[in-house]
Design an enzyme around this catalytic site. Structure first.
Site, PDB file in Angstrom:
ATOM      1  N   CYS A  16      -3.226   7.368   5.479  1.00 28.48           N
ATOM      2  CA  CYS A  16      -3.280   7.524   3.786  1.00 28.48           C
ATOM      3  C   CYS A  16      -4.198   7.550   3.427  1.00 28.48           C
ATOM      4  CB  CYS A  16      -3.231   5.615   3.928  1.00 28.48           C
ATOM      5  SG  CYS A  16      -3.156   4.547   4.970  1.00 28.48           S
TER       6      CYS A  16
ATOM      7  N   GLU B 285       0.856  -0.798  -0.138  1.00 28.03           N
ATOM      8  CA  GLU B 285       0.264  -0.249   0.146  1.00 28.03           C
ATOM      9  C   GLU B 285       1.004   0.993   0.228  1.00 28.03           C
ATOM     10  OE1 GLU B 285      -2.373   0.361   3.070  1.00 28.03           O
ATOM     11  OE2 GLU B 285      -2.710   2.472   3.086  1.00 28.03           O
TER      12      GLU B 285
HETATM   13  P1  NAP Z   1       9.505   3.820   3.577  1.00 22.08           P
HETATM   14  O1  NAP Z   1      10.294   4.333   3.450  1.00 22.08           O
HETATM   15  O2  NAP Z   1       8.764   3.699   2.540  1.00 22.08           O
HETATM   16  O3  NAP Z   1       9.203   2.391   4.742  1.00 22.08           O
HETATM   17  C1  NAP Z   1       9.079   1.869   5.152  1.00 22.08           C
HETATM   18  C2  NAP Z   1       9.553   0.717   4.993  1.00 22.08           C
HETATM   19  O4  NAP Z   1      10.118   0.199   4.321  1.00 22.08           O
HETATM   20  C3  NAP Z   1      10.916   0.809   6.220  1.00 22.08           C
HETATM   21  O5  NAP Z   1      10.988  -1.047   6.663  1.00 22.08           O
HETATM   22  C4  NAP Z   1      12.001   0.966   5.084  1.00 22.08           C
HETATM   23  O6  NAP Z   1      13.223   0.085   5.589  1.00 22.08           O
HETATM   24  C5  NAP Z   1      11.387   0.005   4.482  1.00 22.08           C
HETATM   25  N1  NAP Z   1      12.356   0.469   2.973  1.00 22.08           N
HETATM   26  C6  NAP Z   1      12.126   1.426   2.066  1.00 22.08           C
HETATM   27  N2  NAP Z   1      12.553   1.474   1.317  1.00 22.08           N
HETATM   28  C7  NAP Z   1      12.958   0.330   0.676  1.00 22.08           C
HETATM   29  C8  NAP Z   1      13.708  -0.431  -0.139  1.00 22.08           C
HETATM   30  N3  NAP Z   1      14.100   0.450  -1.315  1.00 22.08           N
HETATM   31  N4  NAP Z   1      14.127  -1.468  -0.230  1.00 22.08           N
HETATM   32  C9  NAP Z   1      14.618  -1.977   0.893  1.00 22.08           C
HETATM   33  N5  NAP Z   1      12.968  -1.729   1.722  1.00 22.08           N
HETATM   34  C10 NAP Z   1      12.735  -0.375   1.469  1.00 22.08           C
HETATM   35  O7  NAP Z   1       8.110   4.488   4.394  1.00 22.08           O
HETATM   36  P2  NAP Z   1       8.620   5.789   5.478  1.00 22.08           P
HETATM   37  O8  NAP Z   1       9.629   5.268   6.352  1.00 22.08           O
HETATM   38  O9  NAP Z   1       6.597   5.041   6.041  1.00 22.08           O
HETATM   39  O10 NAP Z   1       7.438   6.781   4.991  1.00 22.08           O
HETATM   40  C11 NAP Z   1       8.460   7.706   4.512  1.00 22.08           C
HETATM   41  C12 NAP Z   1       7.210   7.987   3.675  1.00 22.08           C
HETATM   42  O11 NAP Z   1       6.570   6.962   2.574  1.00 22.08           O
HETATM   43  C13 NAP Z   1       6.633   8.956   3.799  1.00 22.08           C
HETATM   44  O12 NAP Z   1       6.657  10.545   4.530  1.00 22.08           O
HETATM   45  C14 NAP Z   1       5.561   9.028   2.884  1.00 22.08           C
HETATM   46  O13 NAP Z   1       5.413  10.251   2.068  1.00 22.08           O
HETATM   47  C15 NAP Z   1       4.707   7.805   2.783  1.00 22.08           C
HETATM   48  N6  NAP Z   1       3.979   6.740   3.468  1.00 22.08           N
HETATM   49  C16 NAP Z   1       3.118   6.727   3.289  1.00 22.08           C
HETATM   50  C17 NAP Z   1       2.534   5.696   3.473  1.00 22.08           C
HETATM   51  C18 NAP Z   1       0.772   5.479   2.896  1.00 22.08           C
HETATM   52  O14 NAP Z   1      -0.491   5.081   4.123  1.00 22.08           O
HETATM   53  N7  NAP Z   1       0.817   6.030   1.851  1.00 22.08           N
HETATM   54  C19 NAP Z   1       2.364   5.425   4.554  1.00 22.08           C
HETATM   55  C20 NAP Z   1       3.736   5.836   5.303  1.00 22.08           C
HETATM   56  C21 NAP Z   1       4.404   6.227   4.988  1.00 22.08           C
HETATM   57  P3  NAP Z   1      14.478   1.690   6.096  1.00 22.08           P
HETATM   58  O15 NAP Z   1      14.240   0.434   7.929  1.00 22.08           O
HETATM   59  O16 NAP Z   1      15.722   1.571   6.006  1.00 22.08           O
HETATM   60  O17 NAP Z   1      13.644   2.286   6.277  1.00 22.08           O
END
Ligand code: NAP
Length: 525
Positions: A302, A265
Site C-alpha cells: 500500500c 485502508e
Molecule cells: P478486494 O477486492 O477489495 O477484497 C478484499 C476483501 O474485501 C475480500 O475479502 C473481498 O471478498 C472483500 N470485498 C471486496 N469487495 C467487496 C464488496 N463489494 N462487498 C463486500 N466485500 C467485499 O481486494 P483484493 O482482493 O485484496 O485485491 C484487489 C485489488 O485491491 C488490488 O488489485 C489492489 O488494487 C487493491 N488492494 C489495495 C491494497 C492497498 O493496501 N492499497 C491492498 C490490497 C489490495 P471476496 O472474498 O469476495 O473477494
C-alpha cells in the site's frame, strides 16, 4: 498439521454449505486442496451471537490476562513453523524469507499490543474529583475511562497473508482493546487463515476465555462480508483492500439503522518529491533506491511509490534515464493472485493508452503465470493536473514521474493530490527553504511524511501512523499499524458520582491498577 477446510466458529469446526473457495498457487495457477465451503447466513448468526455473548466477560478481563492471551497467540503461531511457511508460500507466491519475516512481524505486533495492554495508557483515565464547596454550583465527582466498542469484523488483506490478516494488526488491536473478533478470511489464502485461526482458537481455550472471542469465516465478501457488517452485534469494521471493496463496506455500515465505524485502508500512490539539490548531488543513487522500493514485493504494498514529482531539467532527465535502465533490468515477479495480476495489467494498459502519459521503460517480461512486469511512465505537471485518471492506484510495480516547470507548479500538483498514506521528500540542506513551503500541504494530504527514505517498510511502534485522508483510508483520524491502532476500537465513558465500590478498577479512588491518570488537571506519577 492437516487442513480441515472448516469454518472456525468459537471453539467449533463447522463445515460450510456455500460455494467453495479454493486457494490458487499464483506461480502455477494450480488449485490447492482442501476446498473451503463458504459460510451461510446461519454461520454469520452463530459467530455474531457467540461474539456478543463473550463481549462483557472478555472486556472485563484483567490487563494481565488479556496481555497473556495475545502472547499465547504469538507462541502458537510460531509453533506452526514450516507448515505455516510452506502453505503461505504456496498460496501467495511470496518468497519464503518474506513469509518468515511476516510471521516475525505478526508475532512482534501481538507482543507489542500485549505490552500496550499491560501499560494501560489506552484507558486514558481522567478524574475530576468532587468540589462540594464550589460556588456558584458544586462540582460532582467525574471519572472517565475508555471501553471497547464491541465485536469487530475484520477483513483479511490479500497482500499481507499474515501481518494484515487473521492475526494481523486489525485483529491484534481489536483483541487488545477488549473486542471479540470475527475474521472474514481473504479467499486467496484460506489454508494460511485456518492454521492461524486454529492457533488463536487454542489460545482462547488455554486462557479460559469465552469461545466467542474469536471466529473465522470463509465465503464471498458480498454474502459473508456484508452479512457481518449488517449484523447489529458488530460494532466496528477493519479492512485493507481495494477502494471499491472498502467503499462498499463503508456504505453498508452507514446505511445500518445503527451506523458503525469502518476503518478501511484503500488506495494510495505515495508521492515522492525530489528537490533540486538532492537530485543534482545524488540523482543516480535516488533512481536506484526508487526502483528498488518500487519493485519490492512486486509492488504489492500500500506504500509503494507510485508517483515521483520533480522540477524538469538535466538532473531530472538523468534520474529518469538511470531509473529506466534499472526498470529494464528488473526481473518479473509473481503477483499474489490472478485477480491482482489482471487489475495490474489493466491499470498499466490504461496508462499506456493515455495520451497524457508516456511509457518510458518496462521490465523483463515473465514467462510464467501472473508475472508483474515493472513499468515507468512520464507526464508533464499540466497534463497530470488536467487528468484525474493519472492518480488511480495501479497496484504493482508501476510508477509515474511528473515533470514540473518550477517549485510553484510542484506545490500545485501536491495540492491536487488525493489523500495518501505517505508523502516522501528527498532533500539536501540547500533545499530546506523550498521544502518548508511544501510541508503544510503534505501534512494535509498524508498520514506519514518521510525525509530521505522510501515509503515501503512500515515500522510497528508507538509513533507510527499508517493512515491518511480519503481515499488512503475511510477515516483519517486513525492508524492501522502501531499501538495507536487500539484507539479505533475504544470509546470514552464518564462516570458521575458513581460510588467507589461500583466503579471499575481503572478509575477507583485508590488507583489499584497503578495507572498514570490525569487527576484534577495534573498527571499522576
Ligand atoms: P478486494 O477486492 O477489495 O477484497 C478484499 C476483501 O474485501 C475480500 O475479502 C473481498 O471478498 C472483500 N470485498 C471486496 N469487495 C467487496 C464488496 N463489494 N462487498 C463486500 N466485500 C467485499 O481486494 P483484493 O482482493 O485484496 O485485491 C484487489 C485489488 O485491491 C488490488 O488489485 C489492489 O488494487 C487493491 N488492494 C489495495 C491494497 C492497498 O493496501 N492499497 C491492498 C490490497 C489490495 P471476496 O472474498 O469476495 O473477494
Amino acid at each position: 498439521m492437516s487442513l480441515s477446510g472448516n469454518l472456525l466458529i468459537g471453539q467449533r469446526a463447522v463445515a460450510g454449505t456455500q460455494t467453495p473457495v479454493h486457494a490458487i498457487n499464483p506461480a502455477t495457477n494450480e488449485r490447492l486442496e482442501p476446498a473451503y465451503l463458504g459460510g451461510s447466513r446461519e454461520h454469520v448468526e452463530l459467530a455474531c451471537s457467540l461474539a456478543w455473548d463473550a463481549f462483557d466477560r472478555y472486556r472485563e478481563t484483567s490487563l494481565e490476562a488479556r496481555a497473556v492471551f495475545l502472547e499465547r497467540i504469538a507462541q502458537h503461531i510460531e509453533a506452526l513453523g514450516d507448515t505455516l511457511v510452506q502453505r503461505a508460500v504456496a498460496e501467495s507466491g511470496l518468497p519464503q524469507a518474506r513469509i518468515q519475516g511476516e510471521i516475525g512481524r505478526t508475532c512482534f505486533q501481538l507482543r507489542t499490543f500485549a505490552r500496550t495492554v499491560r501499560a494501560g495508557e489506552w484507558l486514558d483515565v481522567r478524574v475530576d474529583q468532587a468540589l462540594p464547596e464550589r460556588q456558584p454550583l458544586p462540582r460532582p465527582d467525574l471519572r472517565q475511562r475508555h471501553i471497547p466498542l464491541g465485536p469487530v469484523a475484520v477483513f483479511g488483506a490479500s497482500n499481507f497473508p499474515l501481518a494484515f490478516s487473521v492475526a494481523g494488526g486489525d485483529t491484534a488491536s481489536a483483541l487488545a482493546a477488549g473486542c471479540p473478533v470475527i475474521v472474514k478470511a481473504h479467499s486467496a489464502h484460506p489454508g494460511t487463515s485456518e492454521l492461524v485461526g486454529r492457533a488463536i482458537q487454542q489460545a482462547v481455550r488455554e486462557c479460559d476465555l469465552p469461545e466467542g472471542v474469536f471466529s473465522l469465516l470463509y465465503g464471498s465478501g458480498t454474502e459473508i462480508g456484508i452479512g457481518l457488517v449488517n449484523d447489529p452485534r458488530i460494532k466496528a469494521v477493519g479492512f485493507t483492500g481495494s477502494r471499491s471493496g472498502g467503499m462498499a463496506l463503508t456504505q453498508a455500515a452507514q446505511a445500518r439503522p445503527e451506523p458503525i465505524p469502518v476503518y478501511a485502508e484503500m488506495s494510495s500512490i505515495n508521492p515522492v518529491f525530489l528537490f533540486e539539490s538532492a537530485l543534482r548531488n545524488r540523482g543516480a543513487a535516488l533512481a536506484e533506491g526508487f526502483v528498488a522500493s518500487l519493485n519490492q514485493g512486486a509492488g504489492q504494498f500500500c506504500t509503494n511509490p507510485g508517483l515521483v514529482i520533480a522540477i524538469k531539467g538535466e538532473a531530472l532527465d538523468a534520474f529518469i534515464t538511470t531509473a529506466a535502465d534499472a526498470i529494464i533490468r528488473s526481473p518479473a515477479q509473481t503477483m499474489l493472485t490472478p485477480g491482482i495480476y489482471n487489475a495490474y495489467s489493466n491499470g498499466v494498459q490504461a496508462l499506456a493508452s493515455n495520451a497524457n502519459a508516456r511509457l518510458q521503460a518496462k521490465g523483463v517480461a515473465g514467462d510464467g503465470h501472473n508475472q508483474c512486469q515493472s513499468h515507468l511512465f512520464v507526464s508533464s505537471a499540466s497534463d497530470f493536473m488536467r487528468d484525474h485518471a493519472l492518480q488511480a492506484e495501479v497496484f504493482g510495480s508501476a510508477s509515474l514521474v511528473v515533470q514540473c516547470d518550477d517549485l510553484a507548479q510542484a506545490r500545485q500538483v501536491a495540492e491536487q493530490l488525493e489523500g495518501q498514506l505517505t508523502a516522501t521528500v528527498h532533500m539536501d540542506a540547500a533545499d530546506s527553504e523550498a521544502v518548508a513551503t511544501l510541508l503544510p500541504t503534505l501534512e494535509r494530504k498524508a498520514g506519514r511524511i518521510l525525509v530521505n527514505g522510501w515509503p515501503t517498510g512500515v515500522e510497528v511502534c508507538d509513533a507510527m501512523v499508517h493512515g491518511g485522508p480519503f481515499p488512503a483510508t475511510s477515516d483519517a483520524r486513525s492508524t492501522s499499524v502501531g499501538t495507536a491502532a487500539i484507539l479505533r476500537f475504544l470509546r470514552p465513558v464518564c462516570y458521575q458520582n458513581v460510588p467507589d465500590d461500583l466503579l471499575p478498577p481503572a478509575i477507583k479512588q485508590g488507583n489499584p491498577l497503578n495507572l498514570r491518570r490525569l487527576v484534577n488537571g495534573q498527571r499522576e506519577h
